[in-house]
Design a protein around this motif. Structure first.
Motif, PDB file in Angstrom:
ATOM      1  N   LEU A 253      26.874  56.884  -4.697  1.00  0.00           N
ATOM      2  CA  LEU A 253      27.387  58.182  -4.277  1.00  0.00           C
ATOM      3  C   LEU A 253      26.463  59.341  -4.768  1.00  0.00           C
ATOM      4  CD1 LEU A 253      31.069  57.278  -5.577  1.00  0.00           C
ATOM      5  CD2 LEU A 253      30.281  57.758  -3.198  1.00  0.00           C
TER       6      LEU A 253
ATOM      7  N   ASN B 217      38.274  67.245  -3.989  1.00  0.00           N
ATOM      8  CA  ASN B 217      37.600  66.028  -4.016  1.00  0.00           C
ATOM      9  C   ASN B 217      36.341  65.924  -2.725  1.00  0.00           C
ATOM     10  OD1 ASN B 217      36.508  63.407  -3.668  1.00  0.00           O
ATOM     11  ND2 ASN B 217      38.533  62.505  -3.006  1.00  0.00           N
TER      12      ASN B 217
ATOM     13  N   TYR C 145      34.327  63.633  -1.886  1.00  0.00           N
ATOM     14  CA  TYR C 145      34.271  62.498  -1.251  1.00  0.00           C
ATOM     15  C   TYR C 145      35.173  62.271  -0.230  1.00  0.00           C
ATOM     16  CZ  TYR C 145      31.172  61.701  -5.076  1.00  0.00           C
ATOM     17  OH  TYR C 145      30.145  61.719  -6.402  1.00  0.00           O
ATOM     18  N   ARG C 146      35.930  63.148   0.017  1.00  0.00           N
ATOM     19  CA  ARG C 146      37.023  63.009   1.162  1.00  0.00           C
ATOM     20  C   ARG C 146      36.640  62.317   2.312  1.00  0.00           C
ATOM     21  NH1 ARG C 146      39.868  67.441   0.210  1.00  0.00           N
ATOM     22  NH2 ARG C 146      41.380  66.524  -1.257  1.00  0.00           N
TER      23      ARG C 146
ATOM     24  N   ASN D 245      34.809  59.676   2.649  1.00  0.00           N
ATOM     25  CA  ASN D 245      33.614  59.137   2.556  1.00  0.00           C
ATOM     26  C   ASN D 245      33.713  57.584   2.654  1.00  0.00           C
ATOM     27  OD1 ASN D 245      31.285  57.927   1.422  1.00  0.00           O
ATOM     28  ND2 ASN D 245      30.520  60.105   0.525  1.00  0.00           N
TER      29      ASN D 245
ATOM     30  N   ALA E  54      32.324  56.113  -0.843  1.00  0.00           N
ATOM     31  CA  ALA E  54      33.491  56.319  -1.930  1.00  0.00           C
ATOM     32  C   ALA E  54      34.860  55.850  -1.697  1.00  0.00           C
ATOM     33  CB  ALA E  54      33.807  57.958  -1.822  1.00  0.00           C
TER      34      ALA E  54
ATOM     35  N   GLU F 132      32.500  60.867 -10.595  1.00  0.00           N
ATOM     36  CA  GLU F 132      32.271  60.418  -9.457  1.00  0.00           C
ATOM     37  C   GLU F 132      33.328  59.265  -9.140  1.00  0.00           C
ATOM     38  OE1 GLU F 132      28.563  62.295 -10.477  1.00  0.00           O
ATOM     39  OE2 GLU F 132      30.193  61.090 -11.654  1.00  0.00           O
TER      40      GLU F 132
ATOM     41  N   TRP G  72      37.006  60.599  -8.250  1.00  0.00           N
ATOM     42  CA  TRP G  72      37.002  61.138  -7.073  1.00  0.00           C
ATOM     43  C   TRP G  72      36.870  60.174  -6.025  1.00  0.00           C
ATOM     44  CZ3 TRP G  72      39.851  65.337  -6.558  1.00  0.00           C
ATOM     45  CH2 TRP G  72      39.585  66.190  -7.696  1.00  0.00           C
ATOM     46  N   ALA G  73      36.226  59.033  -6.201  1.00  0.00           N
ATOM     47  CA  ALA G  73      36.140  57.956  -5.350  1.00  0.00           C
ATOM     48  C   ALA G  73      37.538  57.260  -5.342  1.00  0.00           C
ATOM     49  CB  ALA G  73      35.175  57.033  -5.891  1.00  0.00           C
TER      50      ALA G  73
ATOM     51  N   ALA H 277      39.659  59.163  -3.045  1.00  0.00           N
ATOM     52  CA  ALA H 277      39.252  59.122  -1.784  1.00  0.00           C
ATOM     53  C   ALA H 277      40.039  57.919  -1.345  1.00  0.00           C
ATOM     54  CB  ALA H 277      37.832  59.168  -1.681  1.00  0.00           C
TER      55      ALA H 277
END
Length: 148
Positions: free
Chosen positions: A46, A57, A59-60, A62, A65, A133, A136-137, A140
């Protein structure tokens, strides 16, 4: 053959008596909420987010992610929040967190700072344990299994 259990339940077979004894013996384990040893999350796939905490976020939706978040959730959150984020009653069912920015704020506050009430820890804080990270993953992934 019929037995009466202490709770007043009638047990009709010896195997039911054994099952009741096993359930009673394991009841103290239900109080083990919050004693999860955090597992490292590999976020090398990421983009780095830096030191400053983001409010939303990045990484939305993604795919990388979401894959990492799925694994990270199972390793760090599922014991209390349930496999697939389907709560078994110990902690909230996270599939119902609001989507997008509103849910991001709720999620980030709770995962970073945890939750305590009357001196009891209901959720440990993960700030300083999981990197931004990884958090947020997980978020997601949670949005990918969201339910209304």
């Amino acid at each position: 053959m019929e037995y009466t259990h202490l709770s007043g339940m009638i047990l009709r077979a010896p195997h039911q008596l054994l099952l009741a004894a096993l359930l009673c013996a394991n009841a103290p384990l239900a109080g083990a909420h919050g004693d999860v040893v955090p597992q490292a999350v590999d976020v090398s796939g990421l983009p780095s987010l830096g030191e400053e905490w983001l409010d939303t976020n990045p990484y939305r939706q993604n795919p990388a992610a979401i894959r990492i978040g799925d694994s990270a959730f199972n390793q760090n959150c599922a014991r209390c929040h349930g496999l697939g984020a389907v709560s078994g009653g110990i902690a909230p069912d996270l599939r119902y967190l609001p989507l997008e920015d509103e849910g991001d704020e709720i999620f980030l506050n709770r995962i970073r700072h945890g939750a305590s009430r009357d001196g009891r820890v209901f959720m440990p804080p993960f700030e300083g344990i999981l990197q931004q990270e990884a958090m947020w993953a997980i978020r997601a992934w949670l949005e990918s299994v969201h339910e209304e």
